[in-house]
Motif scaffolding. Structure first.
Motif, PDB file in Angstrom:
ATOM      1  N   GLU A 172     -13.167 -14.527  -2.861  1.00  0.00           N
ATOM      2  CA  GLU A 172     -13.680 -15.407  -3.716  1.00  0.00           C
ATOM      3  C   GLU A 172     -13.943 -14.193  -4.802  1.00  0.00           C
ATOM      4  OE1 GLU A 172     -15.791 -16.299  -0.778  1.00  0.00           O
ATOM      5  OE2 GLU A 172     -18.098 -15.771  -2.371  1.00  0.00           O
ATOM      6  N   ILE A 173     -14.072 -13.321  -5.212  1.00  0.00           N
ATOM      7  CA  ILE A 173     -14.206 -12.426  -5.726  1.00  0.00           C
ATOM      8  C   ILE A 173     -12.426 -12.187  -6.822  1.00  0.00           C
ATOM      9  CG2 ILE A 173     -14.698 -10.033  -6.821  1.00  0.00           C
ATOM     10  CD1 ILE A 173     -16.127  -9.764  -4.557  1.00  0.00           C
ATOM     11  N   GLY A 193     -13.536 -35.728   2.096  1.00  0.00           N
ATOM     12  CA  GLY A 193     -14.148 -34.674   2.518  1.00  0.00           C
ATOM     13  C   GLY A 193     -13.676 -33.248   1.881  1.00  0.00           C
ATOM     14  N   VAL A 194     -14.369 -32.588   0.872  1.00  0.00           N
ATOM     15  CA  VAL A 194     -14.347 -31.372  -0.110  1.00  0.00           C
ATOM     16  C   VAL A 194     -15.559 -30.632   0.989  1.00  0.00           C
ATOM     17  CG1 VAL A 194     -13.193 -32.061  -1.727  1.00  0.00           C
ATOM     18  CG2 VAL A 194     -15.772 -31.973  -1.572  1.00  0.00           C
ATOM     19  N   THR A 195     -14.928 -29.062   0.635  1.00  0.00           N
ATOM     20  CA  THR A 195     -15.810 -28.036   1.002  1.00  0.00           C
ATOM     21  C   THR A 195     -15.197 -26.763   0.295  1.00  0.00           C
ATOM     22  OG1 THR A 195     -16.697 -26.770   2.632  1.00  0.00           O
ATOM     23  CG2 THR A 195     -14.664 -27.882   3.715  1.00  0.00           C
ATOM     24  N   VAL A 196     -16.393 -25.913   0.035  1.00  0.00           N
ATOM     25  CA  VAL A 196     -15.433 -24.661  -0.608  1.00  0.00           C
ATOM     26  C   VAL A 196     -16.410 -23.192  -0.111  1.00  0.00           C
ATOM     27  CG1 VAL A 196     -15.340 -23.719  -3.420  1.00  0.00           C
ATOM     28  CG2 VAL A 196     -15.246 -25.951  -3.013  1.00  0.00           C
ATOM     29  N   HIS A 197     -15.255 -22.672   0.385  1.00  0.00           N
ATOM     30  CA  HIS A 197     -15.465 -21.211   0.806  1.00  0.00           C
ATOM     31  C   HIS A 197     -16.186 -20.595  -0.598  1.00  0.00           C
ATOM     32  CE1 HIS A 197     -13.686 -21.007   4.715  1.00  0.00           C
ATOM     33  NE2 HIS A 197     -14.022 -19.894   4.855  1.00  0.00           N
ATOM     34  N   ALA A 198     -17.831 -20.208  -0.545  1.00  0.00           N
ATOM     35  CA  ALA A 198     -18.593 -19.046  -1.717  1.00  0.00           C
ATOM     36  C   ALA A 198     -19.962 -18.239  -0.916  1.00  0.00           C
ATOM     37  CB  ALA A 198     -18.504 -20.750  -3.009  1.00  0.00           C
ATOM     38  N   GLY A 199     -20.342 -17.831  -1.604  1.00  0.00           N
ATOM     39  CA  GLY A 199     -21.201 -17.196  -1.397  1.00  0.00           C
ATOM     40  C   GLY A 199     -21.380 -16.316  -0.325  1.00  0.00           C
ATOM     41  N   SER A 206     -21.184 -17.753  -7.785  1.00  0.00           N
ATOM     42  CA  SER A 206     -19.713 -18.516  -6.799  1.00  0.00           C
ATOM     43  C   SER A 206     -20.351 -19.864  -5.995  1.00  0.00           C
ATOM     44  CB  SER A 206     -19.274 -17.580  -5.977  1.00  0.00           C
ATOM     45  OG  SER A 206     -20.281 -17.466  -5.227  1.00  0.00           O
ATOM     46  N   VAL A 207     -21.355 -20.334  -5.149  1.00  0.00           N
ATOM     47  CA  VAL A 207     -21.879 -21.967  -5.178  1.00  0.00           C
ATOM     48  C   VAL A 207     -22.439 -22.387  -5.995  1.00  0.00           C
ATOM     49  CG1 VAL A 207     -23.853 -22.103  -3.708  1.00  0.00           C
ATOM     50  CG2 VAL A 207     -23.437 -20.295  -3.178  1.00  0.00           C
ATOM     51  N   ILE A 219     -20.898 -26.110   1.839  1.00  0.00           N
ATOM     52  CA  ILE A 219     -20.486 -24.707   1.228  1.00  0.00           C
ATOM     53  C   ILE A 219     -20.302 -23.322   2.475  1.00  0.00           C
ATOM     54  CG2 ILE A 219     -21.182 -22.508   0.247  1.00  0.00           C
ATOM     55  CD1 ILE A 219     -21.178 -24.864  -2.138  1.00  0.00           C
ATOM     56  N   GLY A 220     -19.502 -23.154   2.820  1.00  0.00           N
ATOM     57  CA  GLY A 220     -18.518 -22.612   3.913  1.00  0.00           C
ATOM     58  C   GLY A 220     -19.223 -20.925   3.393  1.00  0.00           C
ATOM     59  N   HIS A 221     -19.885 -20.891   4.536  1.00  0.00           N
ATOM     60  CA  HIS A 221     -20.993 -19.409   4.269  1.00  0.00           C
ATOM     61  C   HIS A 221     -22.113 -20.258   3.375  1.00  0.00           C
ATOM     62  CE1 HIS A 221     -18.514 -16.695   6.188  1.00  0.00           C
ATOM     63  NE2 HIS A 221     -17.053 -17.209   6.095  1.00  0.00           N
ATOM     64  N   GLY A 222     -22.060 -19.159   2.418  1.00  0.00           N
ATOM     65  CA  GLY A 222     -22.940 -19.488   0.844  1.00  0.00           C
ATOM     66  C   GLY A 222     -24.152 -19.182   0.983  1.00  0.00           C
ATOM     67  N   VAL A 223     -23.995 -17.721   2.196  1.00  0.00           N
ATOM     68  CA  VAL A 223     -25.321 -16.960   2.155  1.00  0.00           C
ATOM     69  C   VAL A 223     -26.344 -16.163   1.281  1.00  0.00           C
ATOM     70  CG1 VAL A 223     -24.783 -16.948   4.621  1.00  0.00           C
ATOM     71  CG2 VAL A 223     -24.158 -15.275   3.265  1.00  0.00           C
ATOM     72  N   ARG A 224     -25.175 -15.927   0.507  1.00  0.00           N
ATOM     73  CA  ARG A 224     -25.814 -15.216  -1.301  1.00  0.00           C
ATOM     74  C   ARG A 224     -26.745 -15.608  -1.434  1.00  0.00           C
ATOM     75  NH1 ARG A 224     -22.163 -11.178  -2.828  1.00  0.00           N
ATOM     76  NH2 ARG A 224     -24.048 -10.779  -4.101  1.00  0.00           N
TER      77      ARG A 224
END
Ligand SMILES: [Zn+2]
Length: 339
Positions: A172-173, A193-199, A206-207, A219-224
């Protein structure tokens, strides 16, 4: 109902929304596909080190899985294998994801790839009692046409099988979302449905980009996101769901140490989230181990596990009969949902 003091986390019913079909192969499954792969070779090429230098290094391991999964037989073995792993973890509902366009090297068509994985998913769902949906991934390094082709696969195969959504994975970078936005528009406008790897490797921006530009509510992950209080407010107020995969975040060096994983802070901040493994093979992790670490590191109780599974059910791309069935399984184990 399961009592707190005797809680066997293996038996707890679990929902897993973020699991890459093509990163889950056990050594047994790899050997069924290629009997020449020894345990040592599997550990060198398929199980990544406990800590990679970056997400980019981690992604190099996924290429070895991809090389294995180029025939219908291999894809069916992968599905059967991940269902066996999920059954051993007490999973009652799962969303498995994969990128159809990376399985075409030996002559399969993209439609054939999706049809074969969909058929085997339906068969394994019936055999194990685990309800499941499929999410088709485009990749950050795909071009616009490839993303649009993946979106059309989602639309086409949702009519006949368990395909429910579009995701975007990868680095994602290095690759922004822009070329892929028409694919997300197509799927969203089709009511899917939609989901996105980000964060994950990318920061809070990115989120925000994913929320603003694709309209995703997952959001996939999104932990940041934890780095940005205003974003946390937005996630909480808008009911955005984070698919959190703690062990994977450690392996990709997104988080420096297990006790510093933001999952507990995110939950205490009122952000909706669920717990998944991401990549069972590359990360060498089971979902039950993820739960055990949350209990041991952050003191999570049955009430916490109940809450994250309720959040995951609310965010699942499942139809109403499945939702009711999975809800009953959660209630039977954890008791009725809190008022
Ligand atoms: Zn992922």
């Amino acid at each position: 109902m399961i009592a707190e003091e005797s809680a066997d986390l293996t038996a707890l019913p679990k929902i897993e929304l973020h699991s890459h079909l093509d990163c889950c192969l056990s050594h047994d499954a790899v050997r069924r596909i290629d009997p020449g792969v020894s345990r040592e070779r599997y550990e060198a090429l398929f199980a990544g080190p406990s800590r990679c230098a970056s997400l980019t290094e981690f992604l190099t391991y996924t290429l070895n899985y991809r090389a294995m999964l180029q025939t219908e037989r291999a894809l069916r073995i992968a599905v059967e294998d991940v269902f066996a792993q999920m059954a051993a973890d007490g999973v009652v509902y799962a969303e498995l994801r994969f990128a159809p366009l990376v399985h075409l090297r030996e002559g399969l068509s993209a439609d054939r790839v999706v049809r074969c994985v969909a058929e085997e998913t339906t068969r394994q769902s019936e055999a194990t009692g685990i309800d499941a949906g499929l999410i088709l991934c485009t990749l950050r390094d795909h071009d616009a046409a490839q993303s649009l082709a993946t979106a059309r696969l989602v639309e086409r195969h949702s009519r006949t099988g368990p395909v429910v959504a579009l995701d975007i994975a990868g680095d994602e970078i290095a690759h922004p979302l822009d070329p892929h936005l028409p694919a997300f528009d197509l799927v969203r406008e089709a009511g899917l449905g939609v989901t996105v790897h980000a964060g994950e490797a990318g920061g809070p921006e990115s989120v925000r980009e994913a929320l603003d530009r694709t309209g995703t509510r997952r959001i996939g992950h999104g932990v940041r996101s934890v780095e940005d209080p205003a974003l946390l407010d937005r996630l909480r107020n808008d009911g955005v769901h984070l698919e959190v995969c703690p062990a994977s975040n450690l392996q990709t060096a997104v988080v420096p140490a297990p006790e510093r994983h933001p999952v507990d802070r995110l939950r205490r901040a009122g952000v909706r989230l669920g717990i998944s493994t991401d990549t069972r093979g590359v990360t060498n992790v089971r979902l039950t181990q993820e739960y055990e670490r949350l209990r041991d590191l952050f003191g999570w109780t049955l009430a916490d596990f109940h809450a994250v599974n309720r959040d995951a059910l609310a965010a699942a791309f499942a139809d109403d009969p499945v939702r009711r069935r999975v809800g009953r399984a959660l209630d039977a184990a954890y008791g009725p949902p809190p008022a």
